[in-house]
Design a protein around this motif. Structure first.
Motif, mmCIF file in Angstrom:
data_model
loop_
_atom_site.group_PDB
_atom_site.id
_atom_site.type_symbol
_atom_site.label_atom_id
_atom_site.label_comp_id
_atom_site.label_asym_id
_atom_site.label_seq_id
_atom_site.Cartn_x
_atom_site.Cartn_y
_atom_site.Cartn_z
ATOM 1 N N ASP A 164 -8.335 -15.925 -3.852
ATOM 2 C CA ASP A 164 -9.630 -16.301 -3.273
ATOM 3 C C ASP A 164 -10.280 -15.187 -2.456
ATOM 4 O OD1 ASP A 164 -9.402 -18.795 -4.423
ATOM 5 O OD2 ASP A 164 -8.611 -19.749 -2.599
ATOM 6 N N LEU A 165 -9.617 -14.049 -2.336
ATOM 7 C CA LEU A 165 -10.177 -12.948 -1.558
ATOM 8 C C LEU A 165 -11.068 -12.074 -2.441
ATOM 9 C CD1 LEU A 165 -7.604 -13.788 0.156
ATOM 10 C CD2 LEU A 165 -7.668 -11.463 1.005
ATOM 11 N N SER A 166 -12.187 -11.639 -1.875
ATOM 12 C CA SER A 166 -13.077 -10.728 -2.593
ATOM 13 C C SER A 166 -12.447 -9.336 -2.614
ATOM 14 C CB SER A 166 -14.428 -10.663 -1.886
ATOM 15 O OG SER A 166 -14.296 -9.987 -0.634
ATOM 16 N N LYS A 167 -12.989 -8.470 -3.438
ATOM 17 C CA LYS A 167 -12.493 -7.090 -3.495
ATOM 18 C C LYS A 167 -12.650 -6.410 -2.140
ATOM 19 C CE LYS A 167 -12.447 -2.886 -6.079
ATOM 20 N NZ LYS A 167 -12.646 -2.214 -7.320
ATOM 21 N N ARG A 168 -13.757 -6.682 -1.482
ATOM 22 C CA ARG A 168 -13.989 -6.098 -0.148
ATOM 23 C C ARG A 168 -12.938 -6.596 0.855
ATOM 24 N NH1 ARG A 168 -19.412 -4.868 2.800
ATOM 25 N NH2 ARG A 168 -18.710 -4.840 4.947
ATOM 26 N N GLU A 169 -12.617 -7.890 0.797
ATOM 27 C CA GLU A 169 -11.602 -8.449 1.694
ATOM 28 C C GLU A 169 -10.224 -7.862 1.376
ATOM 29 O OE1 GLU A 169 -13.581 -12.805 2.645
ATOM 30 O OE2 GLU A 169 -12.447 -12.529 0.783
ATOM 31 N N LEU A 170 -9.925 -7.715 0.089
ATOM 32 C CA LEU A 170 -8.649 -7.109 -0.301
ATOM 33 C C LEU A 170 -8.557 -5.660 0.164
ATOM 34 C CD1 LEU A 170 -8.117 -8.602 -3.848
ATOM 35 C CD2 LEU A 170 -6.682 -8.979 -1.830
ATOM 36 N N ALA A 171 -9.683 -4.959 0.158
ATOM 37 C CA ALA A 171 -9.691 -3.582 0.654
ATOM 38 C C ALA A 171 -9.342 -3.548 2.142
ATOM 39 C CB ALA A 171 -11.049 -2.934 0.397
ATOM 40 N N LYS A 172 -9.835 -4.519 2.917
ATOM 41 C CA LYS A 172 -9.487 -4.600 4.343
ATOM 42 C C LYS A 172 -7.997 -4.865 4.519
ATOM 43 C CE LYS A 172 -13.548 -6.100 6.891
ATOM 44 N NZ LYS A 172 -14.080 -7.161 7.750
ATOM 45 N N VAL A 173 -7.459 -5.747 3.680
ATOM 46 C CA VAL A 173 -6.026 -6.051 3.727
ATOM 47 C C VAL A 173 -5.231 -4.798 3.392
ATOM 48 C CG1 VAL A 173 -4.174 -7.425 2.690
ATOM 49 C CG2 VAL A 173 -6.377 -8.506 3.223
ATOM 50 N N ALA A 174 -5.632 -4.094 2.347
ATOM 51 C CA ALA A 174 -4.940 -2.861 1.947
ATOM 52 C C ALA A 174 -4.990 -1.819 3.063
ATOM 53 C CB ALA A 174 -5.560 -2.302 0.666
ATOM 54 N N ASP A 175 -6.132 -1.685 3.714
ATOM 55 C CA ASP A 175 -6.272 -0.709 4.792
ATOM 56 C C ASP A 175 -5.383 -1.038 5.986
ATOM 57 O OD1 ASP A 175 -8.066 0.829 3.365
ATOM 58 O OD2 ASP A 175 -9.837 -0.023 4.337
ATOM 59 N N ALA A 176 -5.143 -2.338 6.222
ATOM 60 C CA ALA A 176 -4.337 -2.758 7.366
ATOM 61 C C ALA A 176 -2.839 -2.614 7.105
ATOM 62 C CB ALA A 176 -4.654 -4.209 7.724
ATOM 63 N N GLY A 177 -2.438 -2.685 5.832
ATOM 64 C CA GLY A 177 -1.023 -2.624 5.495
ATOM 65 C C GLY A 177 -0.547 -1.208 5.256
ATOM 66 N N ARG A 178 0.757 -1.089 5.155
ATOM 67 C CA ARG A 178 1.373 0.214 4.891
ATOM 68 C C ARG A 178 2.327 0.058 3.717
ATOM 69 N NH1 ARG A 178 5.948 3.021 7.493
ATOM 70 N NH2 ARG A 178 6.212 1.112 8.669
ATOM 71 N N LEU A 179 2.114 0.844 2.675
ATOM 72 C CA LEU A 179 2.967 0.813 1.494
ATOM 73 C C LEU A 179 4.315 1.450 1.836
ATOM 74 C CD1 LEU A 179 3.058 0.077 -1.528
ATOM 75 C CD2 LEU A 179 2.264 2.397 -2.000
ATOM 76 N N VAL A 180 5.404 0.717 1.533
ATOM 77 C CA VAL A 180 6.741 1.177 1.877
ATOM 78 C C VAL A 180 7.661 0.988 0.668
ATOM 79 C CG1 VAL A 180 8.706 0.833 3.442
ATOM 80 C CG2 VAL A 180 6.386 0.472 4.278
ATOM 81 N N HIS A 181 8.527 1.961 0.422
ATOM 82 C CA HIS A 181 9.555 1.871 -0.620
ATOM 83 C C HIS A 181 10.889 1.658 0.074
ATOM 84 C CE1 HIS A 181 6.815 3.359 -3.768
ATOM 85 N NE2 HIS A 181 6.275 4.021 -2.755
ATOM 86 N N LEU A 182 11.653 0.661 -0.394
ATOM 87 C CA LEU A 182 12.932 0.331 0.227
ATOM 88 C C LEU A 182 14.035 0.303 -0.823
ATOM 89 C CD1 LEU A 182 11.654 -2.599 2.462
ATOM 90 C CD2 LEU A 182 12.143 -0.260 3.189
ATOM 91 N N PRO A 183 15.255 0.686 -0.444
ATOM 92 C CA PRO A 183 16.366 0.674 -1.395
ATOM 93 C C PRO A 183 16.944 -0.732 -1.576
ATOM 94 C CG PRO A 183 17.139 1.418 0.734
ATOM 95 C CD PRO A 183 15.642 1.239 0.854
ATOM 96 N N ALA A 184 17.768 -0.884 -2.603
ATOM 97 C CA ALA A 184 18.510 -2.135 -2.781
ATOM 98 C C ALA A 184 19.454 -2.328 -1.596
ATOM 99 C CB ALA A 184 19.295 -2.094 -4.091
#
Length: 133
Positions: free
Chosen positions: A19-39
């Motif tokens: 239900d989020l617009s592309k603009r809203e998803l962009a705000k979510v993406a900007d607030a989060g931090r992409l992280v890679h984690l091991p098993a």
């Protein structure tokens, strides 16, 4: 494509964010931090303060209560939102069973996003309700 554009595109595949617009998803993406984690990485421990939540983009993890596996989560799932929303200690531990790619959010990020983007707040509430069952 910019890094946040790529993350925004990947978040469009998260069912709870439909239900989020592309603009809203962009705000979510900007607030989060992409992280890679091991098993075998502990994302959160039971009965610890709720200071973060994650959106899983790839991989799987187990949700454990008192050491027993109660659920398996994977790509598109949100985890850690109950403790953040309810301002309570964690009700379960979460441990990766494979390598993970996640979007990390602090509790401040989640609270701000839920206030600024009502559809995001509803997605968190719906996820928390589903996890409480």
């Amino acid at each position: 494509m910019a890094k946040s554009d790529d993350l925004t595109a990947r978040l469009t595949r998260v069912p709870r964010f439909a239900d989020l617009s592309k603009r809203e998803l962009a705000k979510v993406a900007d607030a989060g931090r992409l992280v890679h984690l091991p098993a075998q990485w502990s994302l959160m421990a039971e009965t610890t303060p709720a200071d973060k939540a994650y959106v899983l983009l790839t991989g799987t993890a187990e949700v454990r209560r008192k050491g027993a596996v109660v659920a398996t989560v994977g790509a598109g799932d949100l985890i850690g939102e109950i403790g953040v929303l309810q301002k309570k200690l964690r009700t379960a531990a979460v441990v990766s069973t494979s390598e993970l790619e996640v979007v990390h959010f602090t509790n401040e990020d989640l609270s701000r996003l839920a206030e600024e983007i009502p559809a995001f707040g509803r997605a968190l509430e719906a996820t928390a309700a589903a996890h409480a069952d």
